[in-house]
Design a protein around this motif. Sequence first.
Motif, PDB file in Angstrom:
ATOM      1  N   GLU A  36      40.093  44.677  48.903  1.00 15.09           N
ATOM      2  CA  GLU A  36      39.396  45.172  47.713  1.00 15.09           C
ATOM      3  C   GLU A  36      40.381  45.668  46.660  1.00 15.09           C
ATOM      4  N   GLN A  93      41.564  49.662  52.432  1.00 14.33           N
ATOM      5  CA  GLN A  93      40.753  48.591  51.849  1.00 14.33           C
ATOM      6  C   GLN A  93      41.691  47.670  51.063  1.00 14.33           C
ATOM      7  N   GLY A 142      42.346  42.804  45.274  1.00  9.23           N
ATOM      8  CA  GLY A 142      41.430  41.934  44.547  1.00  9.23           C
ATOM      9  C   GLY A 142      41.164  42.451  43.138  1.00  9.23           C
ATOM     10  N   ILE A 143      40.982  43.774  43.016  1.00  8.90           N
ATOM     11  CA  ILE A 143      40.748  44.373  41.694  1.00  8.90           C
ATOM     12  C   ILE A 143      41.981  44.238  40.811  1.00  8.90           C
ATOM     13  N   MET A 181      30.949  49.222  43.437  1.00 10.47           N
ATOM     14  CA  MET A 181      31.977  49.256  44.477  1.00 10.47           C
ATOM     15  C   MET A 181      32.582  50.665  44.541  1.00 10.47           C
TER      16      MET A 181
END
Length: 224
Positions: free
Chosen positions: A192, A189, A195-196, A1
Amino acid sequence: MALLHDYGPALLQGLLITLLLSVSSWIAAFVISLALTMLRMTRIRVLEFLVLAFIEYQRNVPPLVHLFIWYFGVSSLLAFDMQDWINAHNGEFIFAVIAIGLYYGAYFAEDIRSGMRSIPRGQYEAARAIGLSYAGTLRRVILPQALRVAIPPMVSGSVMLVKTSSLAMVIGVMELTYVTKDIASDTFQIFEAYGISTAMYVVVALCILFFGSWLSQRLQIKGR
């Protein structure tokens, strides 16, 4: 990613600050909780009332408000030299530790007190019968057992403490949520980035729960 490749170090730095803030606040909360518990067990009416008032105040005011009170309110009451020193030594982190430590210290104190109430009255009497003072009875006999009983609720409180540390972003502490917000703003983003960081919080929480489970089993009284 790509996001993790480009911003991985920043996220790890934010996680490190989160862990440092959480550990520092937990230590402060634990010390405060022990002090509150001991003061409340002195059977001195005035001290009992003051401790109870402090605990209820901490538990019934949102942690975000506590952060604002300490960072914007209490800091403004200090002498200018003290304000300059605190600002030069990461003042937002210091006040976050104080606010979160006091907040969870009140919760931990209630957890420990509940553990103490679970100890049979006969153990108090037996300890006094062999010559231990009241303070010695609490320190050597009652408190170690109470802490063992209080481990499960304190583990849950510790997970909550880590999550509460994310509120420190509002006063400028560059912890994980603060860094995540900046990355999401820079890259757009959003899913993303968050989410991380969510995965990082989950890993930390699971580590605390696993450690708490291991500690409970380790300290379990054999034969019960």
